[in-house]
Design an enzyme around this catalytic site. Structure first.
Site, mmCIF file in Angstrom:
data_model
loop_
_atom_site.group_PDB
_atom_site.id
_atom_site.type_symbol
_atom_site.label_atom_id
_atom_site.label_comp_id
_atom_site.label_asym_id
_atom_site.label_seq_id
_atom_site.Cartn_x
_atom_site.Cartn_y
_atom_site.Cartn_z
ATOM 1 N N HIS A 25 -0.903 15.439 -5.953
ATOM 2 C CA HIS A 25 -1.687 15.360 -4.728
ATOM 3 C C HIS A 25 -1.853 16.738 -4.108
ATOM 4 O O HIS A 25 -1.023 17.619 -4.290
ATOM 5 C CB HIS A 25 -1.041 14.400 -3.730
ATOM 6 C CG HIS A 25 -1.372 12.966 -4.008
ATOM 7 N ND1 HIS A 25 -2.672 12.520 -4.085
ATOM 8 C CD2 HIS A 25 -0.595 11.893 -4.230
ATOM 9 C CE1 HIS A 25 -2.652 11.220 -4.334
ATOM 10 N NE2 HIS A 25 -1.416 10.819 -4.434
ATOM 11 N N LYS A 51 -2.778 6.111 8.408
ATOM 12 C CA LYS A 51 -3.970 6.769 8.946
ATOM 13 C C LYS A 51 -4.892 5.758 9.622
ATOM 14 O O LYS A 51 -5.559 6.069 10.608
ATOM 15 C CB LYS A 51 -4.705 7.489 7.818
ATOM 16 C CG LYS A 51 -5.973 8.206 8.225
ATOM 17 C CD LYS A 51 -6.448 9.087 7.079
ATOM 18 C CE LYS A 51 -7.910 9.424 7.229
ATOM 19 N NZ LYS A 51 -8.800 8.337 6.851
#
Length: 931
Positions: A154, A588
């Site tokens: 990532h 999120k």
């Protein structure tokens, strides 16, 4: 009693010694770095760096206003040239401090080995024996167990391999130094350390060019070479040995297996395709075969056992005939001769599977390759059996036993590569395949029931949709090409080479059926849907990410388990179904508290559903390094899982710089892997969540109330406040992070400035850089404040309830402990500096004041629940580590703000572009769990 007191005194003395060594090591490494800087940069730069470090330390020790002004004056007076050097010095100093702290952690772990405690594998194994659990229960548990850390690539990994290699050397030298007694040894060690630290200073910290997928694959393989290939077989062998009195003569399987997304994760990464998947599997196999060959070569040297001294089984004598070495001098050394033949067979296997691997084959070698890992294991097991029979048990443990465990665990593939793609891509591919096959309808335009009907009907057809004589878009060729590569890799390296197909953004049942149909198009699904003979090679794994998706997960999986013919599919895949849960996107989407709560509820509902269906459920936890992305202490996180959700099996992602922190050093790596095993076994056999049903319902009711308030507070700020996106993009280094050469994957799914389109990883990473760490706490304060203040008459009773939840409910306790850690790293004074990067004063003040207010509410709430205003009061080692980092972290934040301002104002100096990523690296290194 006397023995216990003596042991306690010994441990206390050892811990004091470790504390002293930590201080000495940090001081030594600082001095060596100063010498390295002086040698290259000269006295002026060295003096500036020393002055800034001293001023920063003085300010944090005294909180004196003059010290603060002195520090700001020193930083403001730096030229760009000197700024780069200061940032490098501060960043590399924190790299070195991390190495010293890692060694300290190892030493503390060694001190505690004689007094096992929860979280240690030795403690868990003692508990298993003390609890009187039937041997068959433990045997079946371990035979069915799967514990799998999955390495992902990532875009928050900020370490270069070259830097990691040097730091690994420094770590080894520090560990050696701890054992040295003579002054001469220590002097030589200091010289070697100076050389390594000087090399570190003269090595470029950052990449000039963007990391490719191939770079990511090669980078990940360094952790196998340094840690996993050695440590995992050791752990498995030791667990088997420690349980031998409970499970005599039982060979435990390789229940600790590595996974990887690198080279197979296509979600949002246009650079991952069939070629990268092939290369990932190929390079893994090359690394593995080299290891096997090295170990066999070492065994040949070590097992010089002579038949003139001890006997040997006839089966081993028969194996000696395959050896090319028939020297008269070694005819009495049958194990060596047998291993010669095995080595040749393995070399032939490597050359067959990996013809471009650079193998050197002797001209007279005629050995046949091994068809499977099991075929390779057989002769090695024969040697082990012979050694046991003829007084050679002690010769198995050092290397042969570990090699047998390694082959049983890693096979010919090393790590299982998952493939992943977004559900909307699958829909687009299916739509085109159906249209090109002659269907005159728009599949994507149908409702869910119509899609399911079409997919099931197609799955009942023996013919394919894809035709080599038809022209397709690049997307279709790419997606089918990946699945063809999967089939080839499985045929060559075995079924464990690629096993899971993960579907990002799973929202409907048709998302799962689309992947089944795509597998058929590449030969990975054989037979027709509904047939008892159907074979589906890849496990279809839905990934539920948003709050809405988590809430829908039980309904979707209920429909999946109710499909006619699905039991035949699941039975072929071992009667197991894996479901992945996304921590990052749910955070999120709904904020920290709601994410944790919805994940908890989804897990409970899924377990109940699968228990009713009599299908084993394995949960795959998509956790990151930050608390906002599911991070935090691994043992506590797993023990906080709802009762019944682990059940001997767990997969979880390891991401970003967390990988290097945990696995760059093999000793640290072993400690973490043992903790992972201990947590899995404890959560299965001794779950911490023992609430009676009435209390559980009461606690869950409170959490539902808290979650609703927290989500409202969070979404009100992030998604409903006009200008919030502008605030975020201006007051964090998100744009600079996107430009940094961190990984191969873009930071956003779409080229927009919408929060919705931003990936959760750089979202959290950016908040860490500006020291707000907002995803790890925002909303909790409002939730608890509203809960307590809503009805004054109920305030005391509700506070008592919260204290009970914290004491008796692992979920809530872990949540509060994690927020405590995040708050220890949060700094609103530093964050306000970043806020001034936004020119719109009104917007800046409006949003920052809301953040500051929520921060106060959250701090007050945590103080109230923990009964202290001191952060991490129950974790003094971590608290001290964080406190010691802040003096060197704050100057980097200060310089980062200044350089971002200059860069955004149009300055084009290359040194500026170079300096900003250095600050990002340094801040991430200091915070550690930011990935």
């Amino acid at each position: 009693m006397i023995k216990k007191l003596a042991a306690s005194a010994t441990m206390s003395a050892a811990m004091i010694s470790a504390d002293s060594q930590l201080t000495d090591n940090i001081q030594l490494l600082g001095e060596l770095l100063d010498k390295a800087i002086l040698e290259v940069e000269g006295d002026e730069v060295a003096q500036k760096i020393a002055s800034i470090r001293q001023a920063a330390l003085r300010f944090h020790q005294t909180h004196d206003q003059q010290a603060s002004l002195d520090l700001e004056q020193l930083l403001a007076g730096l030229s760009l040239e000197h700024t780069v050097r200061v940032v490098r010095a501060l960043a590399y100093f924190k790299h070195l401090v991390n190495l010293a702290e890692d060694l300290y952690g190892q030493q503390l772990g060694h001190c505690q080995q004689n007094t096992p405690a929860p979280g240690m594998l030795s403690y868990t194994l003692l508990q298993i024996k003390a609890a009187g659990i039937p041997a068959d229960t433990i045997k079946h548990l371990l035979q069915d167990a799967l514990i799998s850390p999955v390495l992902t690539a990532h875009p928050t990994e900020v370490q270069r391999k070259s830097v990691l290699d040097i730091e690994r050397l420094i770590a080894e030298l520090l560990a050696d130094r701890a054992q040295m007694v003579s002054e001469r040894q220590r002097t030589r060690n200091s010289l070697l350390l100076q050389g390594a630290v000087s090399a570190l200073w003269q090595t470029r910290m950052m990449r000039y060019s963007k990391l490719s997928v191939l770079n990511e694959i090669e980078n990940a393989l360094t952790y196998y070479e340094s840690t996993f290939l050695h440590v995992i077989p050791e752990i498995l062998q030791d667990v088997e040995r420690d349980l031998s009195d409970l499970l005599p003569n039982v060979a435990l399987p390789g229940f600790l297996r590595m996974g990887s997304w690198i080279g197979g994760d296509r979600d949002g990464n246009p650079f991952v395709n069939g070629a990268t998947l092939r290369e990932s599997v190929r390079l893994q196999a090359i690394t593995l075969f080299r290891f096997y060959l090295q170990e066999l070569a070492a065994l040949k040297r070590e097992l010089a056992v002579s038949t003139r001294v001890v006997g040997v089984d006839e089966a081993v004598l028969q194996m000696t005939k395959a050896s090319r070495d028939q020297s008269q001098h070694r005819l009495d050394e049958p194990y060596r001769l047998a291993l010669n033949g095995i080595h040749d067979g393995l070399l032939a296997t490597a050359n067959t599977l990996l013809p471009q691997g650079g193998w050197v084959l002797p001209e007279d070698m005629t050995a046949d390759p091994y068809d499977t890992p099991e075929a390779l294991l057989a002769p090695l097991q024969t040697i082990a059996d012979s050694l046991r029979t003829h007084h050679g048990e002690a010769l198995i443990y050092p290397r042969l036993g570990k090699l047998i465990k390694a082959i049983g665990t890693f096979g010919f593939h090393l790590a299982t590569v998952d493939i992943r793609q977004s559900s909307d891509v699958h829909e687009a591919v299916i739509t085109e395949l159906l249209q090109k096959a002659g269907h005159d309808f728009d599949y994507a335009g149908f409702n869910e029931d119509e899609k399911i009907g079409i997919l099931l009907e197609e799955l009942k057809q023996p013919r394919l949709l894809f035709s080599p004589f038809q022209q397709y878009s690049e997307l279709v060729h790419k997606e089918i090409g990946v699945l063809v590569a999967v089939r080839e890799m499985r045929e060559r390296f075995g079924e464990y080479a690629v096993r899971q197909y993960i579907i990002s953004h799973t929202e409907t049942l048709s998302d799962l059926l689309e992947v089944a149909l795509l597998q058929r198009e590449a030969g990975l699904l054989r037979g027709v849907w509904g047939s008892a003979n159907i074979q589906v090679d890849l496990n279809i794994v839905p990934l539920f990410e948003t709050i809405a998706d988590l809430r829908d997960a039980p309904m979707i999986m209920g429909k999946w388990l109710s499909l006619l013919g699905i039991r035949h599919v699941i039975r072929y895949q071992g009667s197991e179904q894996e479901v992945m849960l996304g921590y990052s996107d749910s955070n999120k989407d709904g904020g920290f508290l709601t994410s944790n709560w919805e994940l908890y509820k989804a897990e409970i509902s899924l377990v109940e559903l699968f228990n009713q269906a009599n299908v084993k459920l394995r949960l795959f936890h998509g956790r990151g390094g930050t608390v906002g992305r599911g991070g935090g202490p691994t043992y506590q996180a797993i023990m906080a899982q709802p009762k019944g959700t682990v059940d001997g099996q767990i997969r979880l992602t390891e991401q970003g710089e967390i990988i290097s922190t945990r696995y760059a050093d093999p000793v640290v790596g072993r400690q973490h892997l043992e903790t992972l095993i201990a947590a899995t076994l404890d959560a299965t056999l001794f779950p911490a969540d023992q609430l009676e049903s009435g209390k559980r319902r009461a606690f869950e009711g409170v959490m539902e109330t808290l979650s609703a308030t927290a989500m409202t507070s969070y979404r009100s700020l992030v998604y409903e406040t006009p200008g919030f996106a502008e605030y975020f993009f201006n007051t964090t280094p998100i744009n600079e992070i996107a430009e940094l050469n961190l990984g191969s994957r873009p930071a956003a799914r779409k080229s927009t400035r919408r929060i919705e389109d931003l990936r959760a990883i750089p979202w959290g990473f950016s908040w860490g850089q500006c020291r707000l760490l907002l995803p790890g706490w925002y909303g909790l304060g409002s939730a608890i404040h509203h809960f307590l203040q809503q009805d004054p008459a109920l305030k005391e009773a509700r506070l008592t309830m919260l204290h009970e939840m914290q004491t008796h409910w692992p979920l809530f306790n872990t949540l509060i402990q994690n927020v405590d850690m995040v708050l220890a790293k949060t700094d609103l004074i530093v964050a306000r500096h970043y806020a001034h990067l936004l020119e719109d004063r009104d917007l800046r003040e409006e949003i920052f004041s809301r953040i500051a207010q929520e921060h106060k509410l959250t701090t007050d709430a945590v103080n109230l629940l923990l009964g202290t205003t001191q952060r991490l009061a129950s974790q003094p080692v971590i608290a001290k580590s964080i406190r010691d980092r802040l003096p060197y972290l704050d100057p980097m934040n200060h310089l980062q703000v200044e350089m971002i301002q200059r860069y955004r104002n149009g300055e084009t100096d290359e040194k500026l572009k170079w300096a900003i990523p250095l600050t990002i690296n340094g801040i991430a290194t200091s915070l550690r769990n930011t990935g």
